[in-house]
Design a protein around this motif. Structure first.
Motif, short mmCIF file in Angstrom:
data_model
loop_
_atom_site.label_atom_id
_atom_site.label_comp_id
_atom_site.label_asym_id
_atom_site.label_seq_id
_atom_site.Cartn_x
_atom_site.Cartn_y
_atom_site.Cartn_z
N ARG A 6 72.11 67.41 37.40
CA ARG A 6 70.93 67.38 36.54
C ARG A 6 71.26 66.60 35.28
O ARG A 6 72.18 66.93 34.55
CB ARG A 6 70.50 68.81 36.17
N TRP A 7 70.51 65.53 35.04
CA TRP A 7 70.74 64.70 33.86
C TRP A 7 70.18 65.39 32.63
O TRP A 7 69.05 65.88 32.62
CB TRP A 7 70.05 63.35 34.02
N THR A 8 71.00 65.42 31.57
CA THR A 8 70.54 65.85 30.26
C THR A 8 70.73 64.67 29.30
O THR A 8 71.21 63.60 29.70
CB THR A 8 71.33 67.07 29.74
N GLY A 9 70.39 64.87 28.05
CA GLY A 9 70.58 63.81 27.07
C GLY A 9 72.03 63.40 26.94
O GLY A 9 72.34 62.23 26.69
N ARG A 10 72.96 64.36 27.15
CA ARG A 10 74.38 64.05 27.04
C ARG A 10 74.80 63.05 28.12
O ARG A 10 75.45 62.03 27.83
CB ARG A 10 75.22 65.32 27.18
N GLU A 11 74.45 63.32 29.38
CA GLU A 11 74.83 62.43 30.47
C GLU A 11 74.17 61.06 30.34
O GLU A 11 74.77 60.03 30.67
CB GLU A 11 74.48 63.06 31.83
N ALA A 12 72.93 61.05 29.87
CA ALA A 12 72.24 59.77 29.68
C ALA A 12 72.97 58.92 28.65
O ALA A 12 73.15 57.71 28.82
CB ALA A 12 70.79 60.00 29.24
N ARG A 13 73.43 59.56 27.56
CA ARG A 13 74.17 58.82 26.53
C ARG A 13 75.49 58.31 27.09
O ARG A 13 75.90 57.17 26.81
CB ARG A 13 74.42 59.71 25.31
N LEU A 14 76.18 59.16 27.87
CA LEU A 14 77.47 58.75 28.44
C LEU A 14 77.30 57.55 29.37
O LEU A 14 78.14 56.65 29.39
CB LEU A 14 78.11 59.91 29.20
N LEU A 15 76.22 57.53 30.15
CA LEU A 15 75.98 56.39 31.03
C LEU A 15 75.70 55.13 30.21
O LEU A 15 76.20 54.04 30.52
CB LEU A 15 74.82 56.69 31.97
N ARG A 16 74.90 55.27 29.17
CA ARG A 16 74.59 54.11 28.32
C ARG A 16 75.87 53.56 27.70
O ARG A 16 76.08 52.34 27.67
CB ARG A 16 73.60 54.51 27.22
N GLU A 17 76.73 54.45 27.20
CA GLU A 17 77.97 53.99 26.58
C GLU A 17 78.91 53.38 27.61
O GLU A 17 79.64 52.42 27.31
CB GLU A 17 78.63 55.16 25.85
N ALA A 18 78.93 53.93 28.83
CA ALA A 18 79.77 53.36 29.89
C ALA A 18 79.29 51.96 30.26
O ALA A 18 80.09 51.07 30.58
CB ALA A 18 79.74 54.26 31.12
N LEU A 19 77.97 51.74 30.20
CA LEU A 19 77.40 50.41 30.45
C LEU A 19 77.59 49.48 29.25
O LEU A 19 77.30 48.28 29.34
CB LEU A 19 75.91 50.53 30.77
N ARG A 20 77.99 50.07 28.11
CA ARG A 20 78.18 49.32 26.86
C ARG A 20 76.89 48.64 26.43
O ARG A 20 76.86 47.45 26.09
CB ARG A 20 79.33 48.32 27.00
N MET A 21 75.83 49.42 26.44
CA MET A 21 74.51 48.93 26.05
C MET A 21 74.04 49.65 24.80
O MET A 21 74.38 50.82 24.56
CB MET A 21 73.49 49.18 27.16
N THR A 22 73.26 48.94 23.99
CA THR A 22 72.58 49.58 22.88
C THR A 22 71.46 50.44 23.43
O THR A 22 71.07 50.33 24.60
CB THR A 22 71.99 48.55 21.91
N LEU A 23 70.91 51.29 22.58
CA LEU A 23 69.80 52.14 23.01
C LEU A 23 68.64 51.28 23.50
O LEU A 23 68.03 51.58 24.53
CB LEU A 23 69.36 53.04 21.85
N ARG A 24 68.35 50.20 22.79
CA ARG A 24 67.23 49.33 23.17
C ARG A 24 67.50 48.64 24.51
O ARG A 24 66.63 48.56 25.38
CB ARG A 24 66.99 48.30 22.07
N ASP A 25 68.72 48.14 24.69
CA ASP A 25 69.08 47.48 25.96
C ASP A 25 69.00 48.45 27.13
O ASP A 25 68.54 48.11 28.22
CB ASP A 25 70.49 46.89 25.87
N PHE A 26 69.48 49.68 26.91
CA PHE A 26 69.49 50.69 27.96
C PHE A 26 68.06 51.07 28.36
O PHE A 26 67.75 51.21 29.55
CB PHE A 26 70.25 51.92 27.47
N ALA A 27 67.18 51.21 27.35
CA ALA A 27 65.79 51.53 27.65
C ALA A 27 65.14 50.43 28.48
O ALA A 27 64.43 50.70 29.45
CB ALA A 27 65.02 51.74 26.34
#
Length: 378
Positions: A6-27
């Motif tokens: 189950r994805w929560t905000g924590r896992e979503a942030r970890l995936l974004r950081e693993a992709l090395r994307m900004t919040l805007r790029d990830f969205a």
């Protein structure tokens, strides 16, 4: 491969950081709004995205490269992954540099047409590109429709002292500015008439801090105004003064009338100055995120560069001619957005925005540019 039940905000942030994307790029990568991703991450482990978003995150992880999945797995299994400032004997921080340059509305629109539009709900109209920097973990170039280009360079630093960091800062500026000019020439085509980038602003996100209480506040003030630690006129480039100066200031305290605090007691320590911003999140689940700080600086530095261009035209004795959509009404709207609190804006975000806008001097520049454009359109 890690399976997220189950994805929560924590896992979503970890995936974004693993992709090395900004919040805007990830969205943009997921096909959702910036606000949605910001809401997920603000909720951390307590916020669960909707089922449609759960599927999008599942797909994004499944399609990721092996390196990305490895980074995600390592962070996923680490209970200490929350990106706050921890007490330590070592200073570890992320250096975020912002280098703005005016390239003209025609050039900006051409780049935006080639690389696609940015966020659909962004009033500033920007497109973000990944570019290669010789000594950075990541570098993003933000192109705004009003005619500005803004480099955002991210570099991890582990300096032995604040003085060492200050010297590195000024020396790196000497190479980053011509690098930015060359990169723009390669992207847009050589044009000797194009003004080169003029300055660099630094934002420091502290991850590990060797100070506490009063010394921490003094250290962040010094990070925001590092010139007191550096001899910038030394032959061969900037050099650090005797590091006893730093030790004395940390012991006795240091303040500056142009440095504005925006931290919240027990949650964070933050200071903004003309040349830099420093922030340490002691309670990361309640503090600002690095993306909130970066987003504010991208807006402020973009508008500062644009209003600076208008000021230069006036000082050269020319009427400032700009595209109608970026005329005085655009500047009036920008001024209102930067100086008026939003209904859903948190108190911390409001303090941060006010401190950055005040120390940048942007509000006055926007007013002057707005008046100048109104005079030329009467």
């Amino acid at each position: 491969m890690v399976t997220v039940r189950r994805w929560t905000g924590r896992e979503a942030r970890l995936l974004r950081e693993a992709l090395r994307m900004t919040l805007r790029d990830f969205a943009s990568y997921l096909g959702v709004s910036d606000r949605a991703v910001s809401k997920w991450e603000a909720g951390a482990e307590t916020y669960v995205p909707r089922s449609e978003s759960q599927a999008l995150l599942d797909t994004a992880l499944a399609r990721s490269s092996d390196d990305v999945r490895a980074r995600f797995a390592a962070a996923f299994e680490d209970p200490a992954d929350v990106p706050g400032a921890t007490a330590s004997d070592e200073l570890i921080l992320d250096s975020h540099k912002f280098i703005p340059a005016f390239i003209g509305a025609d050039s900006a629109q051409a780049v935006m047409a080639d690389h696609g539009p940015g966020s659909a709900d962004s009033w500033l109209e920007t497109t973000s590109l990944r570019v290669e920097h010789p000594d950075a973990g990541s570098c993003t170039l933000h192109i705004a429709g009003c005619g500005t280009a803004l480099f955002h360079i991210v570099q991890e630093r582990r300096p032995e002292s604040l003085t060492e960091l200050a010297v590195w800062r000024y020396r790196s500026y000497a190479s980053d500015l011509p690098w930015a000019a060359r990169t723009l020439c390669e992207l847009l085509g050589n044009d000797l008439r194009r003004p080169p980038p003029e300055y660099v602003l630094s934002l420091y996100w502290l991850r590990s801090i060797p100070w506490a209480d009063r010394e921490l506040h003094t250290a962040l003030r010094l990070l925001s105004t590092p010139s007191v630690l550096v001899d910038r006129g030394a032959p061969g480039g900037p050099t650090g003064l005797d590091e006893s100066v730093e030790k004395t200031l940390l012991t006795s305290g240091f303040d500056h009338p142009d440095v504005v605090p925006f931290g919240v007691r027990g949650v964070s320590t933050g200071y903004a100055g003309w040349s830099g911003v420093a922030y340490a999140a002691q309670a990361p689940e309640r503090a600002l995120t690095i993306d909130e700080l970066v987003s504010c600086e991208v807006t402020v530095q973009t508008l500062w560069c644009y209003s600076r261009h208008i000021q230069k035209l006036i000082e050269d004795g020319r009427d400032p001619a700009v595209p109608h959509r970026y005329g005085w009404r655009f500047l009036r709207a920008a001024y209102s957005r930067l100086t008026t609190a939003r209904p859903q804006e948190t108190a911390q975000h409001c303090l941060m925005r006010e401190a950055i806008v005040k120390t940048s001097g942007l509000a006055e520049r926007l007013r002057e540019a707005q008046h100048a454009l109104r005079e030329t359109t009467v």
